[in-house]
Design a protein around this motif. Sequence first.
Motif, PDB file in Angstrom:
ATOM      1  N   LYS A  36       0.826  -1.201   0.000  1.00 44.96           N
ATOM      2  CA  LYS A  36       0.000   0.000   0.000  1.00 44.96           C
ATOM      3  C   LYS A  36       0.867   1.261   0.000  1.00 44.96           C
ATOM      4  O   LYS A  36       2.058   1.218   0.295  1.00 44.96           O
ATOM      5  CB  LYS A  36      -0.933  -0.002   1.216  1.00 44.96           C
ATOM      6  N   ALA A  37       0.232   2.378  -0.358  1.00 47.50           N
ATOM      7  CA  ALA A  37       0.889   3.686  -0.367  1.00 47.50           C
ATOM      8  C   ALA A  37       2.074   3.727  -1.309  1.00 47.50           C
ATOM      9  O   ALA A  37       3.081   4.371  -1.040  1.00 47.50           O
ATOM     10  CB  ALA A  37       1.295   4.093   1.043  1.00 47.50           C
ATOM     11  N   SER A  63      -1.486  -1.322  -4.533  1.00 47.43           N
ATOM     12  CA  SER A  63      -1.676   0.101  -4.827  1.00 47.43           C
ATOM     13  C   SER A  63      -1.139   0.376  -6.220  1.00 47.43           C
ATOM     14  O   SER A  63      -0.447  -0.470  -6.814  1.00 47.43           O
ATOM     15  CB  SER A  63      -0.976   0.982  -3.782  1.00 47.43           C
ATOM     16  N   ASP A  97      -4.532   3.409  -3.066  1.00 50.87           N
ATOM     17  CA  ASP A  97      -4.538   2.032  -2.595  1.00 50.87           C
ATOM     18  C   ASP A  97      -5.752   1.315  -3.153  1.00 50.87           C
ATOM     19  O   ASP A  97      -6.820   1.917  -3.316  1.00 50.87           O
ATOM     20  CB  ASP A  97      -4.599   1.981  -1.071  1.00 50.87           C
TER      21      ASP A  97
END
Length: 219
Positions: A36-37, A63, A97
Amino acid sequence: MTPQVLLLLFLSLTATAHARREPRAWEAQVRCFSSKAQNGEWYDFNEPVPDLASYSFDNTIESATVTGMWIFYEETDYNAFNAGFVYWIHGIDFSTDFDSQYSNTASSLRYAGSAFDLNEDSWTVYTGQGFTEGALFGNTDASTLGRFSGEVSSIIVTGTSDWTFYQGEGFTGSSVCLTPDIHHTSDVRRFDVGIFPTPSDFDLTDNSIRSVRKGCHSQ
């Protein structure tokens, strides 16, 4: 071979998307991340990928950063043979995300719209709902959709023009005007898209569309 000739060659193909090689995009692109991110391992794509396992990236994406309209599928071959989740993201250098239910599920992906111009006036029709299964791209009037006639279940339009879709060949029968009504801009780029994942979103019977014409001509 010039881009225009390549585009004409692409338009002449009517095989399902999983059975043909689609062109690399010049401007549409996606960077997919394993965490994520926008963290972890990453991979850039600018072409349709029917099986992410070929890049060792199956069931890995959490993501992404996208330019254009990108669609992610739970199954290989754009869910052509098995039902599964579909997740789409659009924008210009837009990072996000994946929603939790779609994280680590993507097994194939592809973009919608022109291979050569991010905001070209275009239409893409799909034989499955949610932009699954076979796909046919066009940027001009089509008095018949050939093997895709009577097989359309979802539609994406890009650019600044409306498009009118007809239930009859030769621009006849009941029709509907579809507009790219989502707008993205940056300092130097623009991307407009209209997203119609089911027949109820474009108000015509499923598997009834047989021709398409540029502009809004529907009553």
